[in-house]
Design a protein around this motif. Structure first.
Motif, PDB file in Angstrom:
ATOM      1  N   ASN A   1     -10.165  12.529  -2.333  1.00  0.00           N
ATOM      2  CA  ASN A   1     -10.914  11.664  -3.252  1.00  0.00           C
ATOM      3  C   ASN A   1     -11.919  10.776  -2.528  1.00  0.00           C
ATOM      4  O   ASN A   1     -12.435   9.820  -3.106  1.00  0.00           O
ATOM      5  CB  ASN A   1      -9.948  10.802  -4.072  1.00  0.00           C
ATOM      6  N   GLY A   2     -12.193  11.098  -1.265  1.00  0.00           N
ATOM      7  CA  GLY A   2     -13.203  10.350  -0.532  1.00  0.00           C
ATOM      8  C   GLY A   2     -12.783   8.970  -0.096  1.00  0.00           C
ATOM      9  O   GLY A   2     -13.629   8.149   0.248  1.00  0.00           O
ATOM     10  N   THR A   3     -11.468   8.703  -0.087  1.00  0.00           N
ATOM     11  CA  THR A   3     -10.980   7.390   0.334  1.00  0.00           C
ATOM     12  C   THR A   3     -10.000   7.536   1.490  1.00  0.00           C
ATOM     13  O   THR A   3      -9.400   8.592   1.701  1.00  0.00           O
ATOM     14  CB  THR A   3     -10.262   6.665  -0.808  1.00  0.00           C
ATOM     15  N   LEU A   4      -9.812   6.455   2.220  1.00  0.00           N
ATOM     16  CA  LEU A   4      -8.848   6.440   3.311  1.00  0.00           C
ATOM     17  C   LEU A   4      -7.439   6.678   2.783  1.00  0.00           C
ATOM     18  O   LEU A   4      -6.622   7.370   3.411  1.00  0.00           O
ATOM     19  CB  LEU A   4      -8.919   5.100   4.040  1.00  0.00           C
ATOM     20  N   ALA A   5      -7.147   6.140   1.597  1.00  0.00           N
ATOM     21  CA  ALA A   5      -5.807   6.285   1.019  1.00  0.00           C
ATOM     22  C   ALA A   5      -5.490   7.726   0.640  1.00  0.00           C
ATOM     23  O   ALA A   5      -4.319   8.081   0.473  1.00  0.00           O
ATOM     24  CB  ALA A   5      -5.676   5.395  -0.214  1.00  0.00           C
ATOM     25  N   GLY A   6      -6.512   8.559   0.527  1.00  0.00           N
ATOM     26  CA  GLY A   6      -6.285   9.938   0.149  1.00  0.00           C
ATOM     27  C   GLY A   6      -5.439  10.723   1.136  1.00  0.00           C
ATOM     28  O   GLY A   6      -4.790  11.708   0.768  1.00  0.00           O
ATOM     29  N   TRP A   7      -5.413  10.283   2.399  1.00  0.00           N
ATOM     30  CA  TRP A   7      -4.607  10.962   3.416  1.00  0.00           C
ATOM     31  C   TRP A   7      -3.110  10.738   3.218  1.00  0.00           C
ATOM     32  O   TRP A   7      -2.292  11.521   3.715  1.00  0.00           O
ATOM     33  CB  TRP A   7      -4.969  10.453   4.813  1.00  0.00           C
ATOM     34  N   THR A   8      -2.734   9.662   2.541  1.00  0.00           N
ATOM     35  CA  THR A   8      -1.329   9.251   2.478  1.00  0.00           C
ATOM     36  C   THR A   8      -0.560  10.118   1.490  1.00  0.00           C
ATOM     37  O   THR A   8      -0.929  10.218   0.319  1.00  0.00           O
ATOM     38  CB  THR A   8      -1.220   7.774   2.062  1.00  0.00           C
ATOM     39  N   PRO A   9       0.562  10.737   1.926  1.00  0.00           N
ATOM     40  CA  PRO A   9       1.320  11.633   1.054  1.00  0.00           C
ATOM     41  C   PRO A   9       2.370  10.892   0.244  1.00  0.00           C
ATOM     42  O   PRO A   9       2.478   9.653   0.299  1.00  0.00           O
ATOM     43  CB  PRO A   9       1.985  12.579   2.049  1.00  0.00           C
TER      44      PRO A   9
ATOM     45  N   VAL B   1      -2.261  10.897  10.987  1.00  0.00           N
ATOM     46  CA  VAL B   1      -3.649  11.124  10.598  1.00  0.00           C
ATOM     47  C   VAL B   1      -4.575  10.555  11.657  1.00  0.00           C
ATOM     48  O   VAL B   1      -4.372   9.441  12.138  1.00  0.00           O
ATOM     49  CB  VAL B   1      -3.975  10.455   9.238  1.00  0.00           C
ATOM     50  N   GLU B   2      -5.612  11.319  12.010  1.00  0.00           N
ATOM     51  CA  GLU B   2      -6.726  10.775  12.787  1.00  0.00           C
ATOM     52  C   GLU B   2      -7.967  11.582  12.460  1.00  0.00           C
ATOM     53  O   GLU B   2      -8.162  12.684  12.975  1.00  0.00           O
ATOM     54  CB  GLU B   2      -6.454  10.817  14.296  1.00  0.00           C
ATOM     55  N   ASP B   3      -8.774  11.052  11.585  1.00  0.00           N
ATOM     56  CA  ASP B   3     -10.005  11.707  11.157  1.00  0.00           C
ATOM     57  C   ASP B   3     -11.121  11.236  12.067  1.00  0.00           C
ATOM     58  O   ASP B   3     -11.598  10.123  11.945  1.00  0.00           O
ATOM     59  CB  ASP B   3     -10.290  11.335   9.695  1.00  0.00           C
ATOM     60  N   GLN B   4     -11.567  12.114  12.984  1.00  0.00           N
ATOM     61  CA  GLN B   4     -12.530  11.689  13.990  1.00  0.00           C
ATOM     62  C   GLN B   4     -13.963  12.105  13.697  1.00  0.00           C
ATOM     63  O   GLN B   4     -14.892  11.518  14.234  1.00  0.00           O
ATOM     64  CB  GLN B   4     -12.116  12.248  15.363  1.00  0.00           C
ATOM     65  N   SER B   5     -14.157  13.162  12.907  1.00  0.00           N
ATOM     66  CA  SER B   5     -15.482  13.678  12.613  1.00  0.00           C
ATOM     67  C   SER B   5     -16.246  13.930  13.923  1.00  0.00           C
ATOM     68  O   SER B   5     -15.688  14.484  14.859  1.00  0.00           O
ATOM     69  CB  SER B   5     -16.233  12.718  11.685  1.00  0.00           C
ATOM     70  N   ASN B   6     -17.525  13.535  13.982  1.00  0.00           N
ATOM     71  CA  ASN B   6     -18.338  13.798  15.168  1.00  0.00           C
ATOM     72  C   ASN B   6     -18.565  12.537  16.003  1.00  0.00           C
ATOM     73  O   ASN B   6     -19.528  12.436  16.756  1.00  0.00           O
ATOM     74  CB  ASN B   6     -19.686  14.397  14.762  1.00  0.00           C
ATOM     75  N   ALA B   7     -17.670  11.576  15.862  1.00  0.00           N
ATOM     76  CA  ALA B   7     -17.819  10.342  16.626  1.00  0.00           C
ATOM     77  C   ALA B   7     -17.649  10.606  18.122  1.00  0.00           C
ATOM     78  O   ALA B   7     -17.120  11.627  18.553  1.00  0.00           O
ATOM     79  CB  ALA B   7     -16.784   9.327  16.150  1.00  0.00           C
ATOM     80  N   ASN B   8     -18.100   9.663  18.935  1.00  0.00           N
ATOM     81  CA  ASN B   8     -17.916   9.701  20.388  1.00  0.00           C
ATOM     82  C   ASN B   8     -18.527  10.959  21.000  1.00  0.00           C
ATOM     83  O   ASN B   8     -17.943  11.586  21.889  1.00  0.00           O
ATOM     84  CB  ASN B   8     -16.420   9.621  20.735  1.00  0.00           C
ATOM     85  N   GLY B   9     -19.707  11.336  20.548  1.00  0.00           N
ATOM     86  CA  GLY B   9     -20.404  12.478  21.115  1.00  0.00           C
ATOM     87  C   GLY B   9     -19.685  13.793  20.927  1.00  0.00           C
ATOM     88  O   GLY B   9     -19.906  14.739  21.675  1.00  0.00           O
TER      89      GLY B   9
ATOM     90  N   ASN C   1     -14.835  16.024   0.658  1.00  0.00           N
ATOM     91  CA  ASN C   1     -14.436  14.738   0.088  1.00  0.00           C
ATOM     92  C   ASN C   1     -13.093  14.256   0.614  1.00  0.00           C
ATOM     93  O   ASN C   1     -12.372  13.542  -0.074  1.00  0.00           O
ATOM     94  CB  ASN C   1     -14.389  14.831  -1.448  1.00  0.00           C
ATOM     95  N   MET C   2     -12.759  14.639   1.862  1.00  0.00           N
ATOM     96  CA  MET C   2     -11.492  14.217   2.457  1.00  0.00           C
ATOM     97  C   MET C   2     -11.726  13.010   3.341  1.00  0.00           C
ATOM     98  O   MET C   2     -12.564  13.058   4.249  1.00  0.00           O
ATOM     99  CB  MET C   2     -10.894  15.365   3.275  1.00  0.00           C
ATOM    100  N   GLY C   3     -10.990  11.924   3.084  1.00  0.00           N
ATOM    101  CA  GLY C   3     -11.195  10.720   3.866  1.00  0.00           C
ATOM    102  C   GLY C   3     -12.560  10.117   3.594  1.00  0.00           C
ATOM    103  O   GLY C   3     -13.193  10.378   2.564  1.00  0.00           O
ATOM    104  N   THR C   4     -13.034   9.301   4.539  1.00  0.00           N
ATOM    105  CA  THR C   4     -14.312   8.606   4.341  1.00  0.00           C
ATOM    106  C   THR C   4     -15.425   9.137   5.242  1.00  0.00           C
ATOM    107  O   THR C   4     -16.556   8.671   5.142  1.00  0.00           O
ATOM    108  CB  THR C   4     -14.137   7.103   4.620  1.00  0.00           C
ATOM    109  N   LEU C   5     -15.113  10.119   6.113  1.00  0.00           N
ATOM    110  CA  LEU C   5     -16.099  10.583   7.088  1.00  0.00           C
ATOM    111  C   LEU C   5     -16.765  11.888   6.694  1.00  0.00           C
ATOM    112  O   LEU C   5     -17.684  12.342   7.367  1.00  0.00           O
ATOM    113  CB  LEU C   5     -15.447  10.730   8.470  1.00  0.00           C
ATOM    114  N   GLY C   6     -16.289  12.513   5.620  1.00  0.00           N
ATOM    115  CA  GLY C   6     -16.944  13.710   5.131  1.00  0.00           C
ATOM    116  C   GLY C   6     -16.651  14.949   5.959  1.00  0.00           C
ATOM    117  O   GLY C   6     -15.752  14.969   6.801  1.00  0.00           O
ATOM    118  N   GLY C   7     -17.431  15.982   5.717  1.00  0.00           N
ATOM    119  CA  GLY C   7     -17.258  17.242   6.427  1.00  0.00           C
ATOM    120  C   GLY C   7     -16.403  18.230   5.648  1.00  0.00           C
ATOM    121  O   GLY C   7     -15.766  17.884   4.652  1.00  0.00           O
TER     122      GLY C   7
END
Length: 279
Positions: A41-49, A57-65, A197-203
């Motif tokens: 649902n595009g929110t941080l709380a969406g990860w919580t079961p 959980v660790e949603d990293q996306s493309n951070a830190n190069g 639409n998973m988490g807040t970082l997209g992808g």
């Protein structure tokens, strides 16, 4: 590399029993995480079961190069969340259920700088020795997707990194997929289609869902709760990103001296354990 863990209570008994709430009902293994309580649902709380499901959980996306630890790759090689529970069905059989959310496309080919999906690895005793693999793809003419395979570490292929950020495939100890071993059972497995639409970082994301009959684990799991501590690990074939979940043991045998000390001080609390990187 994911090192978040959930550890058990320390109780003042030589044998400490931990009551882990199981999922209320058996899951449907269809690649849909709705019955786990997870929401895209595009929110941080969406990860919580749901309550009773262990997770990290660790949603990293493309951070830190694009660095993920131990390697690089960004969203396309990001292992983002793992979920775990167990339950006993009406037939009296107990099952361990695993869920995995990753930005790694399960259809990624292995060629050139492209690396396909790896297998789930289970380490009973948390001693760095992986006793079982659950195959996410066919690995040989006799080892197929869904097989539960008894292994030693020598039965596993390894990744590209000998240490975080150190490219050294010849000396890597980060296990990735099962090459050989003994087939001891069959798991139900489903892999979702792509979703967003998973988490807040997209992808883009994909969800793996696995149900393993615990009878395949032999003496490592006796009855309807695990008889010793264990880790579950997953990565892709390059091991660019590794996710690990450490469930609490249902029964933890403590040395008598420690138990007496705990009894004297009346200690009971949650402990968090950071898992060391294996070299």
């Amino acid at each position: 590399m994911k090192t978040t863990s959930l550890a058990g209570f320390a109780l003042a008994f030589v044998t400490a029993a931990i009551a882990l709430p199981a999922h209320a009902n058996p899951l449907t293994i269809d690649g849909n995480f709705a019955d786990w309580g997870v929401k895209n649902n595009g929110t941080l709380a969406g990860w919580t079961p749901n309550s009773g499901v262990l997770f990290t959980v660790e949603d990293q996306s493309n951070a830190n190069g694009g660095y993920l630890s131990p390697g690089w790759g960004g969203q396309a090689y990001d292992a983002e969340a793992m979920y775990l529970t167990w339950y006993t069905k009406a037939d009296g059989q107990t099952y361990l259920a695993l869920g995995l959310i990753t930005g790694h496309d399960p259809n990624t080919p292995t060629s050139g700088n492209s690396y396909g999906r790896g297998d789930f690895a289970i380490d009973f005793g948390r001693d760095g020795s992986f006793e079982f693999g659950v195959l996410t793809a066919d690995r040989s003419s006799t080892l197929h997707q869904g097989d539960v395979v008894s292994t030693t570490n020598a039965d596993w292929a390894t990744g590209l990194w000998s240490a975080p950020g150190v490219y050294d495939p010849a000396h890597s100890t980060y296990i990735t997929k099962v090459n050989t071993g003994t087939d001891v059972g069959n798991a139900s497995m489903a892999i979702s289609n792509r979703f967003g639409n998973m988490g807040t970082l997209g992808g883009n994301h994909w969800f793996y869902e696995v149900e393993i009959p615990v009878s395949a684990f032999g003496n490592h799991w006796v009855g309807n709760t695990p008889s010793e501590s264990f880790d579950v690990q997953w990565t892709m074939l390059c091991a660019n990103d590794i996710i690990i979940l450490d469930p609490p043991a249902a029964t933890v045998s403590e040395p008598a001296s420690l138990a007496l000390a705990l009894g004297a001080f009346g200690l009971a609390g949650l402990a968090r354990r950071r898992k060391p990187v294996r070299h």
